[in-house]
Design a protein around this motif. Structure first.
Motif, PDB file in Angstrom:
ATOM      1  N   ARG A   2      10.238   5.051   3.951  1.00 12.71           N
ATOM      2  CA  ARG A   2      10.293   6.290   3.175  1.00 12.71           C
ATOM      3  C   ARG A   2      11.073   6.067   1.881  1.00 12.71           C
ATOM      4  N   GLY A   3      10.488   6.494   0.772  1.00 13.07           N
ATOM      5  CA  GLY A   3      11.121   6.269  -0.516  1.00 13.07           C
ATOM      6  C   GLY A   3      10.694   4.968  -1.161  1.00 13.07           C
ATOM      7  N   ARG A   4      10.061   4.093  -0.382  1.00  7.48           N
ATOM      8  CA  ARG A   4       9.527   2.841  -0.925  1.00  7.48           C
ATOM      9  C   ARG A   4       8.027   2.981  -1.111  1.00  7.48           C
ATOM     10  N   ASN A   5       7.296   3.055  -0.019  1.00 10.10           N
ATOM     11  CA  ASN A   5       5.841   3.233  -0.122  1.00 10.10           C
ATOM     12  C   ASN A   5       5.326   4.258   0.866  1.00 10.10           C
ATOM     13  N   LEU A   6       6.222   5.057   1.412  1.00  9.95           N
ATOM     14  CA  LEU A   6       5.845   6.131   2.344  1.00  9.95           C
ATOM     15  C   LEU A   6       6.420   7.437   1.832  1.00  9.95           C
ATOM     16  N   SER A   7       5.563   8.454   1.681  1.00 10.25           N
ATOM     17  CA  SER A   7       6.026   9.756   1.207  1.00 10.25           C
ATOM     18  C   SER A   7       5.330  10.867   1.970  1.00 10.25           C
ATOM     19  N   PHE A   8       5.946  12.037   1.923  1.00  7.87           N
ATOM     20  CA  PHE A   8       5.432  13.206   2.638  1.00  7.87           C
ATOM     21  C   PHE A   8       5.373  14.376   1.659  1.00  7.87           C
ATOM     22  N   SER A   9       4.248  15.108   1.676  1.00  8.52           N
ATOM     23  CA  SER A   9       4.053  16.144   0.664  1.00  8.52           C
ATOM     24  C   SER A   9       3.141  17.241   1.191  1.00  8.52           C
ATOM     25  N   ILE A  62       0.857  -1.199   0.000  1.00  3.79           N
ATOM     26  CA  ILE A  62       0.000   0.000   0.000  1.00  3.79           C
ATOM     27  C   ILE A  62       0.887   1.241   0.000  1.00  3.79           C
ATOM     28  N   HIS A  63       0.610   2.181  -0.909  1.00  2.00           N
ATOM     29  CA  HIS A  63       1.351   3.444  -0.891  1.00  2.00           C
ATOM     30  C   HIS A  63       0.676   4.403   0.083  1.00  2.00           C
ATOM     31  N   VAL A  64       1.446   4.932   1.008  1.00  2.00           N
ATOM     32  CA  VAL A  64       0.935   5.819   2.048  1.00  2.00           C
ATOM     33  C   VAL A  64       1.559   7.195   1.861  1.00  2.00           C
ATOM     34  N   GLN A  65       0.710   8.205   1.706  1.00  2.00           N
ATOM     35  CA  GLN A  65       1.196   9.571   1.545  1.00  2.00           C
ATOM     36  C   GLN A  65       0.650  10.435   2.673  1.00  2.00           C
ATOM     37  N   VAL A  66       1.555  11.091   3.381  1.00  2.00           N
ATOM     38  CA  VAL A  66       1.190  11.978   4.483  1.00  2.00           C
ATOM     39  C   VAL A  66       1.311  13.411   3.983  1.00  2.00           C
ATOM     40  N   VAL A  67       0.237  14.188   4.138  1.00  2.00           N
ATOM     41  CA  VAL A  67       0.243  15.555   3.616  1.00  2.00           C
ATOM     42  C   VAL A  67      -0.039  16.547   4.734  1.00  2.00           C
ATOM     43  N   ASP A  68       0.523  17.730   4.575  1.00  2.90           N
ATOM     44  CA  ASP A  68       0.364  18.787   5.575  1.00  2.90           C
ATOM     45  C   ASP A  68       0.640  20.109   4.880  1.00  2.90           C
ATOM     46  N   ILE A  69      -0.044  21.167   5.299  1.00  2.00           N
ATOM     47  CA  ILE A  69       0.192  22.473   4.683  1.00  2.00           C
ATOM     48  C   ILE A  69       1.416  23.169   5.260  1.00  2.00           C
ATOM     49  N   ASN A  70       1.998  22.600   6.320  1.00  2.00           N
ATOM     50  CA  ASN A  70       3.187  23.177   6.948  1.00  2.00           C
ATOM     51  C   ASN A  70       4.426  22.674   6.204  1.00  2.00           C
ATOM     52  N   GLN A  71       4.990  23.540   5.369  1.00  2.00           N
ATOM     53  CA  GLN A  71       6.133  23.137   4.539  1.00  2.00           C
ATOM     54  C   GLN A  71       7.337  22.732   5.383  1.00  2.00           C
ATOM     55  N   ALA A  72       7.600  23.468   6.456  1.00  2.00           N
ATOM     56  CA  ALA A  72       8.758  23.155   7.294  1.00  2.00           C
ATOM     57  C   ALA A  72       8.621  21.765   7.922  1.00  2.00           C
ATOM     58  N   ARG A  73       7.411  21.415   8.320  1.00  2.00           N
ATOM     59  CA  ARG A  73       7.189  20.096   8.916  1.00  2.00           C
ATOM     60  C   ARG A  73       7.416  18.990   7.887  1.00  2.00           C
TER      61      ARG A  73
END
Length: 466
Positions: A66-73, A28-39
């Motif tokens: 991270r880099g496999r199926n976990l990303s932050f954006s 499963i690809h998991v993407q965590v998103v947040d409007i806080n760029q620094a975070r």
């Protein structure tokens, strides 16, 4: 089968939870998103020691995924559009103004997330409440989503409640080996879809299914019961101090009763963190709203006693130091609300330090994980030395080491149970202090015999013999 998950909110819950899901479900690809760029930048930093959340073991889990199926954006809309399942894991602080101020939860970010999902989602999307929310919040989310699904694009939504039961400092362990996973909803197929994700590592018997409202209320109730135990043992600690009893002996005696159990019976400066006070006050507000004032008063007293405990410790310090701390240097050991986290939300140290600053104390604050900028925000006062110690104006500064903090101090306050404070060499620290010197052990973790042998006067929470 779920193939893509989006989590809105990269904080203390969203980040660790999604990291563990990605680690245990590599398909499963998991993407965590947040409007806080620094975070987000911190989550993506090549140096895993710079993650924005400190949690033992988190760096290892993130490093594997991270880099496999976990990303932050920060691209929230794109992540929602691509996801089969969207977790809402944003902050729900107590309202500071307006209707319900001081008790009700501020749901502006939850509503904003629901509207973002309603606008960006495609196809069928399962929306999962991960934030701690008031009972029946799911109804508001459903209304927003259903309004978006009325068009010709055939979009559909299901709403589930999946509250977190994490303790900061042990969050990764709690996620990898949970007591239970709670899923509330009225769509069995969606519940099964979420349950199937957890079933990759959680036994089916520990995945509990309820309706939406029971799930939402269970989170508030769990935190209320745990906080009540802390306030209860702290009330007994105060009585032990005036009666000659030892609260640790009392806690051990009652904790061996299988009906009570030993957990959350450690006397201290009171509970902190993002959830306990907020959730109890939310429960208080809801009880009053639904015409249960006696129930509201009962739970409100749990918070009142917690606040009283922190003011009591600050007053006790002043009383023991000849009735004044004006111009006196006090070493504060620990600022996080508990060990093994850099979270300071509602930390007992904040209220205790503010009281002492109001009395004119000069504080030297040491914490192994809390940044000086966070201390300044919490104390609402910049770190700066006080040139005229007897001016009556309190000030504080960060101490990079325990030795620096205690040098010239009239007293040491142990406010967080960090492991390094348990093994301090008081024989070497005592000569650095101004005599007569005190140790105020609000966590009951110091070596009492060594403290006394070093010529220091000791106060320990809940101990009537010191």
């Amino acid at each position: 089968m779920t193939q893509r998950i989006c989590c809105i909110g990269a904080g203390y819950v969203g980040g660790p939870t999604m990291a563990v899901i990605a680690d245990r479900c590599p398909q499963i690809h998991v993407q965590v998103v947040d409007i806080n760029q620094a975070r987000i930048d911190a989550w993506n930093d090549a140096d895993l020691s710079k993650l924005p959340v400190y949690e033992p073991g988190l760096d290892v889990v993130v490093g594997r995924s991270r880099g496999r199926n976990l990303s932050f954006s920060t691209d929230v809309s794109a992540a929602i559009a691509a996801a089969d399942m969207v977790f809402i894991s944003v902050n729900t602080p107590t309202k500071t103004k307006g209707l319900g101020a001081g008790q009700a939860s501020d749901l502006r970010w939850v509503e904003a997330c629901a509207r973002e999902v309603a606008q960006a989602a495609t196809g069928h999307t399962i929306v999962v409440e991960k934030s701690t929310l008031p009972v029946r919040t799911a109804a508001a989310i459903k209304t927003i989503l259903e309004a978006a699904g009325d068009g010709e694009d055939q979009r559909t939504f299901s709403v589930l409640s999946n509250p977190e039961f994490l303790a900061e400092g042990t969050a990764i362990r709690d996620l990898e080996a949970p007591d239970r996973v709670l899923i509330g909803g009225d769509d069995p197929a969606s519940i099964d879809t979420l349950a199937a994700i957890y079933a990759h590592w959680v036994p089916q018997r520990q995945i509990l299914r309820t309706n939406l409202w029971s799930s939402e209320l269970s989170k508030l109730t769990a935190n209320a019961f745990l906080a009540q135990r802390i306030s209860s043992i702290n009330s007994i600690a105060a009585f032990c101090e005036v009666s000659g009893a030892d609260v640790r002996e009392v806690a051990r005696a009652i904790g061996t009763d299988s009906r009570i159990g030993p957990k959350f019976l450690n006397a201290g400066p009171g509970f902190g963190g993002s959830c306990f006070q907020k959730d109890i006050l939310n429960l208080v507000y809801l009880c009053r709203h639904f015409g249960l004032p006696e129930v509201a008063d009962y739970w409100e007293s749990v918070v009142a006693l917690n606040t009283w405990q922190q003011h009591r410790i600050a007053r006790l310090v002043v009383e023991k130091l000849f009735g004044t701390v004006t111009g006196k240097r006090l070493a504060i050991l620990g600022f996080a609300f508990k060990a093994d986290t850099n979270d300071t939300r509602e930390a007992p140290a904040i209220r205790i330090c503010r009281d002492l600053l109001e009395e004119g104390a000069q504080l030297a604050i040491h914490d192994p994980k809390v940044a000086v900028q966070q201390m300044a925000r919490d104390l609402q006062q910049k770190a700066e030395p006080q040139e005229d110690a007897l001016s009556g104006t309190g000030s504080w500064a960060e101490a990079c080491t325990v030795e620096e903090a205690v040098t010239g101090a009239d007293a040491v306050l142990v406010l967080t149970e960090w492991q390094e404070y348990r093994t301090l060499n008081w024989m070497s620290l005592a000569p650095r202090m101004r005599k007569p010197a005190w140790v105020f052990d609000a966590r009951a973790i110091t070596d009492h015999e060594q403290v006394r042998a070093a010529g220091l006067t000791l106060w320990c929470v809940g101990d009537g013999d010191v």
